[in-house]
Design a protein around this motif. Sequence first.
Motif, PDB file in Angstrom:
ATOM      1  N   TYR B 284     -87.062  71.331 -56.676  1.00  0.00           N
ATOM      2  CA  TYR B 284     -86.937  71.540 -55.237  1.00  0.00           C
ATOM      3  C   TYR B 284     -85.544  71.185 -54.749  1.00  0.00           C
ATOM      4  O   TYR B 284     -85.054  71.752 -53.782  1.00  0.00           O
ATOM      5  CB  TYR B 284     -87.961  70.673 -54.484  1.00  0.00           C
ATOM      6  CG  TYR B 284     -89.292  71.330 -54.327  1.00  0.00           C
ATOM      7  CD1 TYR B 284     -89.664  72.365 -55.174  1.00  0.00           C
ATOM      8  CD2 TYR B 284     -90.175  70.930 -53.331  1.00  0.00           C
ATOM      9  CE1 TYR B 284     -90.892  72.959 -55.041  1.00  0.00           C
ATOM     10  CE2 TYR B 284     -91.407  71.534 -53.199  1.00  0.00           C
ATOM     11  CZ  TYR B 284     -91.761  72.546 -54.052  1.00  0.00           C
ATOM     12  OH  TYR B 284     -92.971  73.141 -53.914  1.00  0.00           O
ATOM     13  N   ASP B 287     -83.412  74.229 -55.255  1.00  0.00           N
ATOM     14  CA  ASP B 287     -83.864  75.328 -54.405  1.00  0.00           C
ATOM     15  C   ASP B 287     -83.504  75.081 -52.946  1.00  0.00           C
ATOM     16  O   ASP B 287     -83.018  75.973 -52.252  1.00  0.00           O
ATOM     17  CB  ASP B 287     -85.380  75.503 -54.527  1.00  0.00           C
ATOM     18  CG  ASP B 287     -85.772  76.041 -55.893  1.00  0.00           C
ATOM     19  OD1 ASP B 287     -84.865  76.449 -56.644  1.00  0.00           O
ATOM     20  OD2 ASP B 287     -86.971  76.056 -56.211  1.00  0.00           O
ATOM     21  N   PHE B 316     -84.639  83.833 -50.916  1.00  0.00           N
ATOM     22  CA  PHE B 316     -85.034  83.417 -52.269  1.00  0.00           C
ATOM     23  C   PHE B 316     -86.501  83.754 -52.550  1.00  0.00           C
ATOM     24  O   PHE B 316     -86.851  84.233 -53.624  1.00  0.00           O
ATOM     25  CB  PHE B 316     -84.795  81.919 -52.471  1.00  0.00           C
ATOM     26  CG  PHE B 316     -83.379  81.607 -52.814  1.00  0.00           C
ATOM     27  CD1 PHE B 316     -82.837  82.090 -53.989  1.00  0.00           C
ATOM     28  CD2 PHE B 316     -82.583  80.844 -51.981  1.00  0.00           C
ATOM     29  CE1 PHE B 316     -81.519  81.814 -54.326  1.00  0.00           C
ATOM     30  CE2 PHE B 316     -81.269  80.566 -52.307  1.00  0.00           C
ATOM     31  CZ  PHE B 316     -80.733  81.061 -53.474  1.00  0.00           C
ATOM     32  N   THR B 317     -87.360  83.486 -51.559  1.00  0.00           N
ATOM     33  CA  THR B 317     -88.788  83.719 -51.802  1.00  0.00           C
ATOM     34  C   THR B 317     -89.080  85.211 -51.931  1.00  0.00           C
ATOM     35  O   THR B 317     -89.855  85.635 -52.791  1.00  0.00           O
ATOM     36  CB  THR B 317     -89.625  83.134 -50.652  1.00  0.00           C
ATOM     37  OG1 THR B 317     -88.978  81.976 -50.157  1.00  0.00           O
ATOM     38  CG2 THR B 317     -91.002  82.799 -51.106  1.00  0.00           C
TER      39      THR B 317
END
Lengths: 358, 358, 318, 493
Positions: B284, B287, B316-317
Amino acid sequence: MSVDATAQNGAPGRSGSPVPDPDRQQTVAPEATHQSRFTALLASSFGRNLGLVIALVLLCVVGLATAGDRFGTFDNAMTILRLASVIGVISVGMTFVISGGGIDLSVGAIVALGSVWATTVATQAMAADVHWIVMVFTAVLVGAACGLVNGVLIAYGRIAPFIVTLAMLAAARGLAEIIAKRRTQIITDRDFIDFFNGNVMGVPVLVIMFALAAVVGWLLLNRTTFGRRTLAVGGNPEAARLAGIKVQRQTAYLYILLGVACGIAAVMIMARTTTGSSTHGQLYELDSIAAVVIGGTLLSGGRGTIVGTVFGVLIFTTLTNVFTLNDLDTSTQAVAKGAIIIAAVLLQQRVAGRSHKT
Amino acid sequence: MSVDATAQNGAPGRSGSPVPDPDRQQTVAPEATHQSRFTALLASSFGRNLGLVIALVLLCVVGLATAGDRFGTFDNAMTILRLASVIGVISVGMTFVISGGGIDLSVGAIVALGSVWATTVATQAMAADVHWIVMVFTAVLVGAACGLVNGVLIAYGRIAPFIVTLAMLAAARGLAEIIAKRRTQIITDRDFIDFFNGNVMGVPVLVIMFALAAVVGWLLLNRTTFGRRTLAVGGNPEAARLAGIKVQRQTAYLYILLGVACGIAAVMIMARTTTGSSTHGQLYELDSIAAVVIGGTLLSGGRGTIVGTVFGVLIFTTLTNVFTLNDLDTSTQAVAKGAIIIAAVLLQQRVAGRSHKT
Amino acid sequence: DDGTGSQSSAPRAASDNDAPGKKVVIGFSGPAADHGWLGAINSAAKAEAGKYSDVEFRTAEGTNDASLQISQIETFINDKVDAIVLLPTDGAALTEVATKAMNAGIQVVNVDREFSSPFAARTTILGDNYGMGVSAGTYACKLVKDKNLSNPVIAEIAGIDALPLTQDRSKGFADALKACGQTVDNRVAAAFTVESGEKEASNLLQAAKKIDIIWNHDDDQGIGVMQAFDNANRHEFAFIGGAGSSNAMQWIKDGKMEATVIYPPTQAADGVRLARLLVQQKGLSDLVQVEVPRRIVLNAPVVTKANVDKYLPLGFKS
Amino acid sequence: MADIVKRFPGVVALRGVDLEVRPGEVHCLLGQNGAGKSTLIKVLAGVHSPDEGRISWNGNDIQLSHPQAAMDLGIATIYQELDLVEGLTVAENIYLGHEKTRFGFSRRAEASRATAALLARLGHPEISPSAEVGSLSAAGQQIVSMARALSRDARLIVMDEPSAVLDSGEVQRLFKVIRDLTADGVAVIYISHRLEEIRTIGDRVTVLKDGATVATGLEARETPTAEIIRLMTGRAIEYVFPPRPGVPDGDPLLSVVGLARAGEFSDISFDVRPGEVLGLAGLVGAGRSEIVETVFGARKADRGTVSVAGRTLRPGSVDAAVRAGVGLCPEERKSQALLLGDSVARNISLASLARFGRAGFLGSDGERRAAEEQVKALDVRPGKVDAEMRTLSGGNQQKVVLARWLLRDCKVLLLDEPTRGVDVGARSEIYALVRRLADSGVAVVVVSSEIEEVLGLSDRVLVIGEGSLLHEGPSPEIDEHGVLDIIMRGDAA
Ligand SMILES: Nc1ncnc2c1ncn2[C@@H]1O[C@H](COP(=O)(O)OP(=O)(O)OP(=O)(O)O)[C@@H](O)[C@H]1O
Ligand SMILES: Nc1ncnc2c1ncn2[C@@H]1O[C@H](COP(=O)(O)OP(=O)(O)OP(=O)(O)O)[C@@H](O)[C@H]1O
Ligand SMILES: [Mg+2]
Ligand SMILES: [Mg+2]
């Protein structure tokens, strides 16, 4: 309470090593002979890194106390050094990038790509009669090329180093997987393995390579115009530019240098594991940055110390060794590691930074 | 050639959002109605983030073109948003820490610790009649406490944020493993799961939480004293101190804020997976930092944008979603991801930064 | 407290193998215990060692870095342990140092991920990743036939894709499917964690509107995968798992899961026992052979509703 | 303030300073570079805590532990080094630390209105409250700094060299503001190296030397200049410009033809011969800095050429300029010139590294010796070449920047505000130095906001107004009024 709490501190904590260079203060006594200058130099890096030295010594004391018979052997020392060597070479390169105001998250991925590319060349294109030096060249070239891409995008494309190298991290590892087809590639060239895994007068070749990298790195950073430019670019790029330094080119060089270091590290890990694999070098980015920063190089650039970096690497590797010897379970190790990192940095700050407190 | 080539480049992302806030320029025309102010506001963040918007739209176009029937559905949109929500909440908090000149590598570990602690409380001490809100409080408190430790060590102990949070990363994950005994703890409280995994008018609660976090974050950063001070501390801590701002306290607050965000994220991930686990939140840190920096927040502090961060998270998702819909293999995904990150940033720079070229 | 050690309670032929013998120092090194199966591997090994008064057990920090693991083995060699039980992060990468240990007279027991040289270990215990994929694929083929699916959509949720073991599993799966003329239509790779399972499965469900069979490599990430199914309210497919956690077995009992392929988390525990026997120069009591065999490949059986009760005690807690 | 002592590691910055300021007066603080003026006011502002001594306020002894404590008492400070947050807007900077809020939410419209009013009061309504501070010129930032001090409801305003970056018109406006303040009973501590300003605005003077008070309560208008200079420096200094021996004939060394950059300046042409000092006069914001930076290649010209000794330089390349023997002392030393964390020696040698290297390797001795020579020649204090740059006083930092280019033996030297923040003693040294350089055949271009300085120092002067060349002629033939007239008329002569 210190007055310039935050002044010197940039952001509180931005201060890695606010310690004045005792080497410089040496000039107060200009009659000092060359002999004593040298001793002073030794004393100086000793003094500057006193906290780190103490941390390492404490660690060794703990090691001796808890696992004396097994910790204090030559073999064990070499085991520690051999483990330190791969990440050590990378950390020396990383010291340059960080001193120059940058960061590189892609080192581990570059190591993986370099190792995989080299072993693929070795297994595919190469007949048995081609020398293993081709493998070495391939790894170093791949490293340099990745560094070049990083450097160009950062220096000329003006994208934040964090972003560029994060992208490289993804891309290089992906490419490594594609090239290796996610298989571990086994190196069969015994000459290669014997050479790099061998010893010279009892000292492993890998350790010698690390030592060489450290010495070359130290000279480059402290005794050459290249090093001076690096620190200037990291300290104040605008001032460096107006002083006629080619800031962009210098920045690009730093990433290429680190790329070459990664290529060498790839060769070392290939020798160590006798394999090329896309899984090599995991988390090297964190490990090497941590070693560099613990060592006292400023994360914001402008100040760097190779000696500190070497200590940083040694502290981390010795820590792991002592943990293993004491059969600590992994979770407890993690907690202890966190606490010890903080303790070491506080120690370094208090010991070496005392003179700087107002 | 831009004068501030690398000066600003240190993190060249400084050109991330150099577009002046048109809302502010609105004051030049004081007769502007509230209506038009609002439109201007929309237009402004739209303009500043134009590159990101274009990148996201392009991504959606690719998604529609390659997997139209499956990409362009409400369900898929909600899937993307639900996946974005956890990392989204953390990234909003991370925007504050980074704008304030810091960094936090421990977010994932804090999420893991929070989730594990909460589920342990739920399974151990709690009888069935204790409300699940206790679990939520536990997670948030654990997050805040970790943030407090980070903040105090960074602000008052003056250790580099990188080091402190790296140590916290190790320690929190280790502690999580010890607490959980490395078991995945399954949440049996249906009320908890139903509440957080439910929908309000078709929109998942998790997505609503993300939206709320973004709105609160935006207000806090752009419309309050707290936000101003955060940017001042990140931009020039010395100046902030001279202006009477308690820089250390402000810095500590930022890490606590992010800790709370991690606690909330822990609750969200507990709901999504119905488990507490020491493996939650892996990577995380990378990210969320990537989302924040891609969004245009300066890694060196002093400039932050919540809207950009939200776009960063969504890009990103959506990327992963489009990849999966097209059944791309992971290695190719990684290479493509690297290339797309660079392309998106270059796009954002060229589009939004054009006015800033010298 | 952990179900993992319960295998040892199975009856066995009378022998003096368990009687205390010469003191044995065993070093154990495995990958980072970052998920349930590996956690179970570690705790089972430790628990097994604890049962023997003549075993001194040393564990090294779990790691996914081959270089670090090599140094741990080197440390064991320096320590002159009697035996090393080694679950390598990557078999090939640890071959060299394992050979060095063997040459130093240490009995090396290779667990799960095989070395690239036969001289690197005295004994190898394999969980058979390829076989696991084959089992899953064969079972999928059976489903296709039983349910008479004409053009089935088959999906796969792999583990960490960069690992050779994942490649082996996927290859086994694909090879077995080929036998009945099927292929994998959608494939994603998670990271052996609950969270990554939920994430990848969520996206996977969007990628295919209707799925007939899903094989998920790992029951740890399976918890997340199952939650993604619940979240999306999609249960139209047959869900096959891997590894064999107690959760998965419970799901099979409850009818939420079709089957799971066992991948025994007791390998390292077996490795510890074998290492002890090797050092004490004993044989496997159930074999006529007086020496420990060179290679043991564990079976990868499929657990279904029909036989779940038999395997339930073997299930590890993820 | 009495008996204030402040020690820094290795330096005693203040060794017993007394200062007494009455309500409604303008109290001037004088002293050479490094005398301790800034340190003293930082003690007063709560930035540094004194090691010894007392501070009393309205008769009560006080402790100032934090800048906020000083501000709460009504002490506002304009620091010498502009300490603004570049990423924030003008309004945000001005109200930083005492934001206008309602329930924790900022009232931006109100802050904006108040800011506009403050800026108007300072005579700068053109600065937008919503402009980002980083985009303002140094002068603009100085105005913002002043507005910030005014925004506090202060009883005492400390101004540390506020006029260093201002031109004469600006200074007059500043004085008007100061008079308004003192009329309201606000006390002002005023620091400047320009003695004529002290005469105009000051009431009483305190002189510091080497961290100690040498005289206090002097009448600002009565005390003879020579006396003040003697108190400051311990010697008598002729505050005059060196004689101009006349420029030898010869081909131009630096020649600039039709140089232009969109939005900054257009069609600038001039020649400088070896041995000549060319002055660029103009008001703040006229674009002089941009011109010299473009000549240096730090900005890329849209049009026009720069050539040195007949060879045209590649546009936009600092490296080409440096290799051709051009040096630039930039306007903002802190951000554009100095490595604050590095030693004095390394700052001096930065542009001449190659000279000390053999195959890229540096022999540290040569570098240090060269730096020591420069430090001695320019009387940089403290004279230790190992001192960290950030610990030097402002004026001494300026000297180090000069030293950098002196060391490089430039053929063409571009000096942008070379005496900003430099004390009288050093100032005349710098003047003499510039003249010596010219006499040795260097072509010098000087930019300064002090018209008197430009005229006195240069052989020939260019007057720049709003980015265009208004006048060119020998310096002795024009005076300050003439220059201002030309600028006011605004048309090319
Ligand atoms: N943070 C610091 N650390 C060490 N020495 C310092 C520090 N700040 C100032 N000094 C030293 O204190 C002395 C006084 O500096 P100060 O800045 O007060 O001078 P000044 O009178 O304001 O000079 P100037 O006219 O050039 O601005 C100088 O010798 C300077 O080098
Ligand atoms: N970074 C910048 N962004 C926008 N405008 C700028 C910037 N830098 C300078 N300017 C503007 O350019 C013009 C000229 O600037 P500058 O003050 O440097 O001129 P100058 O004649 O050199 O003045 P000084 O007397 O301060 O040296 C001014 O209008 C200024 O506001
Ligand atoms: Mg000063
Ligand atoms: Mg200027």
